[in-house]
Design a protein around this motif. Structure first.
Motif, PDB file in Angstrom:
ATOM      1  N   ARG A 195       0.158  -1.210   0.068  1.00 12.66           N
ATOM      2  CA  ARG A 195       0.045  -0.865  -0.014  1.00 12.66           C
ATOM      3  C   ARG A 195       0.957   1.230   0.448  1.00 12.66           C
ATOM      4  O   ARG A 195       0.336   1.807  -0.633  1.00 12.66           O
ATOM      5  CB  ARG A 195      -0.868  -0.117   1.032  1.00 12.66           C
ATOM      6  N   LEU A 196       1.840   1.669   1.085  1.00 20.18           N
ATOM      7  CA  LEU A 196       3.054   2.627   1.086  1.00 20.18           C
ATOM      8  C   LEU A 196       3.726   2.714  -0.688  1.00 20.18           C
ATOM      9  O   LEU A 196       3.896   3.524  -0.910  1.00 20.18           O
ATOM     10  CB  LEU A 196       4.383   2.331   1.794  1.00 20.18           C
ATOM     11  N   ASN A 197       3.961   1.562  -0.532  1.00 20.12           N
ATOM     12  CA  ASN A 197       5.079   0.917  -2.046  1.00 20.12           C
ATOM     13  C   ASN A 197       4.055   1.829  -3.546  1.00 20.12           C
ATOM     14  O   ASN A 197       4.344   2.757  -3.795  1.00 20.12           O
ATOM     15  CB  ASN A 197       5.642   0.127  -2.553  1.00 20.12           C
ATOM     16  N   GLU A 198       2.562   1.514  -3.445  1.00 17.21           N
ATOM     17  CA  GLU A 198       1.929   2.492  -4.503  1.00 17.21           C
ATOM     18  C   GLU A 198       1.449   4.084  -4.565  1.00 17.21           C
ATOM     19  O   GLU A 198       1.256   4.176  -5.647  1.00 17.21           O
ATOM     20  CB  GLU A 198       0.512   1.439  -3.937  1.00 17.21           C
ATOM     21  N   ARG A 199       1.848   4.087  -2.849  1.00 15.76           N
ATOM     22  CA  ARG A 199       1.572   5.687  -2.719  1.00 15.76           C
ATOM     23  C   ARG A 199       2.363   6.226  -3.065  1.00 15.76           C
ATOM     24  O   ARG A 199       2.679   7.555  -3.325  1.00 15.76           O
ATOM     25  CB  ARG A 199       1.204   5.315  -1.433  1.00 15.76           C
ATOM     26  N   GLY A 200       3.577   5.650  -3.333  1.00 21.42           N
ATOM     27  CA  GLY A 200       4.764   6.166  -4.010  1.00 21.42           C
ATOM     28  C   GLY A 200       5.652   6.764  -2.381  1.00 21.42           C
ATOM     29  O   GLY A 200       6.872   8.051  -2.373  1.00 21.42           O
ATOM     30  N   ILE A 201       5.336   5.981  -1.432  1.00 18.22           N
ATOM     31  CA  ILE A 201       5.961   6.810  -0.603  1.00 18.22           C
ATOM     32  C   ILE A 201       7.246   6.269  -0.302  1.00 18.22           C
ATOM     33  O   ILE A 201       7.425   4.954  -0.460  1.00 18.22           O
ATOM     34  CB  ILE A 201       5.280   6.052   0.968  1.00 18.22           C
ATOM     35  N   ARG A 202       8.188   6.003   0.184  1.00 19.51           N
ATOM     36  CA  ARG A 202       9.481   6.044   0.636  1.00 19.51           C
ATOM     37  C   ARG A 202      10.498   5.376   1.651  1.00 19.51           C
ATOM     38  O   ARG A 202       9.581   6.340   2.726  1.00 19.51           O
ATOM     39  CB  ARG A 202      10.490   6.372  -0.271  1.00 19.51           C
ATOM     40  N   ASN A 203      11.330   4.052   1.744  1.00 17.47           N
ATOM     41  CA  ASN A 203      12.383   4.854   3.506  1.00 17.47           C
ATOM     42  C   ASN A 203      12.771   5.857   3.582  1.00 17.47           C
ATOM     43  O   ASN A 203      13.325   6.378   2.177  1.00 17.47           O
ATOM     44  CB  ASN A 203      12.600   3.034   3.070  1.00 17.47           C
ATOM     45  N   LYS A 204      13.689   5.809   4.570  1.00 14.04           N
ATOM     46  CA  LYS A 204      14.038   7.234   4.875  1.00 14.04           C
ATOM     47  C   LYS A 204      15.642   7.101   3.808  1.00 14.04           C
ATOM     48  O   LYS A 204      16.261   7.998   3.549  1.00 14.04           O
ATOM     49  CB  LYS A 204      14.943   7.262   6.220  1.00 14.04           C
TER      50      LYS A 204
END
Length: 510
Positions: A195-204
């Protein structure tokens, strides 16, 4: 025979720099040249401590030893290999299994059985230094935490570091809270990461989220605003993102979902592997396991000559022979009298090598030859034989004499401090009084003391890592074997420290 070696070098982040690596390599290459070793490669870990085995180059070296492409691991000093006796014994055993031995470029460790015991003494001294240094570092760490300062480490998702303090990153903190809430309400870690990856959210670090990164966040108590260090809780370092109740509920779910692979049968390592030999045919006695009709696994040692049908040596239960060797050593050998004698022998052998440095002796001989030549030219000059070539040669000799003087001083400056009988006694008493409640502890015992065990029908010979000619050996005759079996049955696996008394009946220690 060509002797192949690799160099392992390491420097920690504590007051050491790249020059430390260069110095270690230089000493190792000089040692290799003096001892006709061919260096096949280098393994280097930078800014990593020896008290942890999470050293990528080190672990790669251990794994590469299986390829049989080198015979030795050369280190600047033994504390570069490990500052923990358990890890050292463990990894040396792995190297030994692959036919590889650890050498120290700066420490006078003989290439015989007694060298193993000397290594243990030096490692125990290094471990003491490491523990002392650790206490100083811990004091500084506690002071920083008390003041609420950032104490280093990897960037933590949800926070930024500003003026040496953790501060909330509002956007990332909202994601952290969302991760805990979703997991608390039943969503799986894989689904959350997707879900986070599909929203383009990336790790630190700019990478996509995975199951591991989500799990690390769920396990990190810092998100509750608490940091635990050395038994103390600090609440003024990281601002809280999730409440304690949510965090604890997520831990309960994590524990419930963990699938731990169950092993039906587990057993300790074969501590006598590579050390056990048949007195009848001279063959190795190797580790074996088998299963009976009920499916029960049993572990034993078997003579390779018996496997080849050239020997009738009986199979030996793993625990029985290991307990026999361990308890014979503990009961009859690690006595105050023997400890005192071994301390004298080991100290004398180690320090004698320091006092008779090969390099210094060679340099001193060269200097004597140069001084003799200088005296000859001075005598000729005194008799009136003065030519330009005489003056030039005398000048060259004086320069060479000065160079040798500097080299001798440098070698003496690099010399290792002698060990004392007190150091060796402390090392041996450590084994005499410790609790053997783990495989690591037992492995350290066998690695440090047992060189070879030879089995006959009516007796057992135990050879120890105390003398180059292996004259320090212990013999158990048939009657003593029965006594020892009774002693083992009574003692069994008690975790109480052993108490040793001199003059115990049975056996002879030579």
């Amino acid at each position: 025979m060509n002797k192949r070696a690799v160099i392992y070098a390491r420097f920690s982040s504590h007051n050491q720099t790249e020059q430390s690596i260069e110095g270690q390599l230089r000493e190792c290459y000089e040692y290799a040249r003096r001892h006709d070793l061919t260096i096949e490669g280098e393994y280097i870990d930078r800014a990593l401590t020896g008290t942890t085995d999470k050293r990528p180059s080190f672990l790669k070296m251990i794994n590469d030893s299986k390829k049989k492409t080198f015979d030795y691991v050369l280190v600047y000093q033994l504390d570069r290999f490990a500052r923990n006796r358990y890890d050292s014994a463990n990894y040396k055993a792995k190297l030994k299994k692959n036919g590889v031995r650890v050498l120290s470029a700066r420490e006078n460790i003989s290439d015989d059985a007694s060298g193993i015991l000397i290594e243990g003494v030096l490692e125990s001294m290094a471990e003491y230094y490491s523990a002392e240094l650790s206490q100083k570092v811990k004091r500084g760490f506690r002071e920083s935490l008390t003041k609420g300062y950032f104490t280093g480490g990897r960037d933590l998702f949800g926070y930024d570091v500003v003026d040496k303090r953790w501060v909330l990153n509002p956007d990332e903190a909202a994601i952290v809270k969302e991760i805990f809430d979703r997991y608390k309400h039943g969503e799986k870690t894989h689904s959350i990461a997707t879900r986070l990856n599909e929203r383009g959210i990336r790790n630190k670090n700019g990478t996509e989220f995975g199951i591991d990164s989500i799990t690390r966040i769920l396990h990190n108590r810092k998100y509750t605003g608490k940091i635990e260090y050395n038994g103390e809780i600090y609440t003024n370092v990281t601002p809280a993102i999730v409440d304690e109740e949510t965090f604890n509920e997520c831990q309960r779910i994590v524990a419930m979902h963990q699938h731990r692979q169950k092993t039906l049968h587990s057993h300790s390592p074969y501590f006598l592997s590579g050390r056990l030999f048949c007195g009848k045919c001279g063959s190795n006695i190797t580790s074996e396991s088998g299963t009976n009709k009920e499916g029960r696994v049993y572990y034993y040692y078997k003579c390779t000559g018996r496997r080849k049908k050239i020997c009738d040596q009986r199979n030996l239960q793993k625990k029985q022979i290991e307990d026999l060797v361990f308890d014979a050593t503990a009961k009859y050998v690690l006595t105050p009298e023997t400890i005192n004698r071994l301390a004298v022998e080991v100290t004398k052998k180690f320090n004698a090598g320091l006092q008779n440095s090969v390099d210094i002796a060679v340099l001193q001989k060269q200097q004597k030859d140069v001084q003799r030549a200088i005296n000859g030219f001075l005598s000729a000059i005194a008799e009136g034989i003065v030519t330009q070539s005489t003056k030039d040669k005398l000048f060259e000799l004086e320069q060479e004499n000065e160079r040798l003087e500097n080299c001798i001083a440098a070698e003496k400056g690099k010399s290792i401090a002698p060990i004392s009988e007190k150091d060796v006694k402390a090392f041996l008493k450590y084994f005499a009084n410790k609790k053997y409640d783990s495989d690591d502890a037992m492995g350290e015992f066998f690695t440090s003391f047992i060189y070879r065990v030879v089995l006959f029908d009516d007796c057992v010979f135990i050879f120890y890592n105390t003398s180059p000619d292996m004259s320090n050996k212990f013999r158990l005759d048939k009657s003593e074997l029965n006594d020892m079996k009774n002693f083992i049955r009574k003692r069994k696996s008690t975790l109480e420290p052993l108490v040793f008394k001199s003059g115990a009946c049975g056996g002879t220690f030579q």
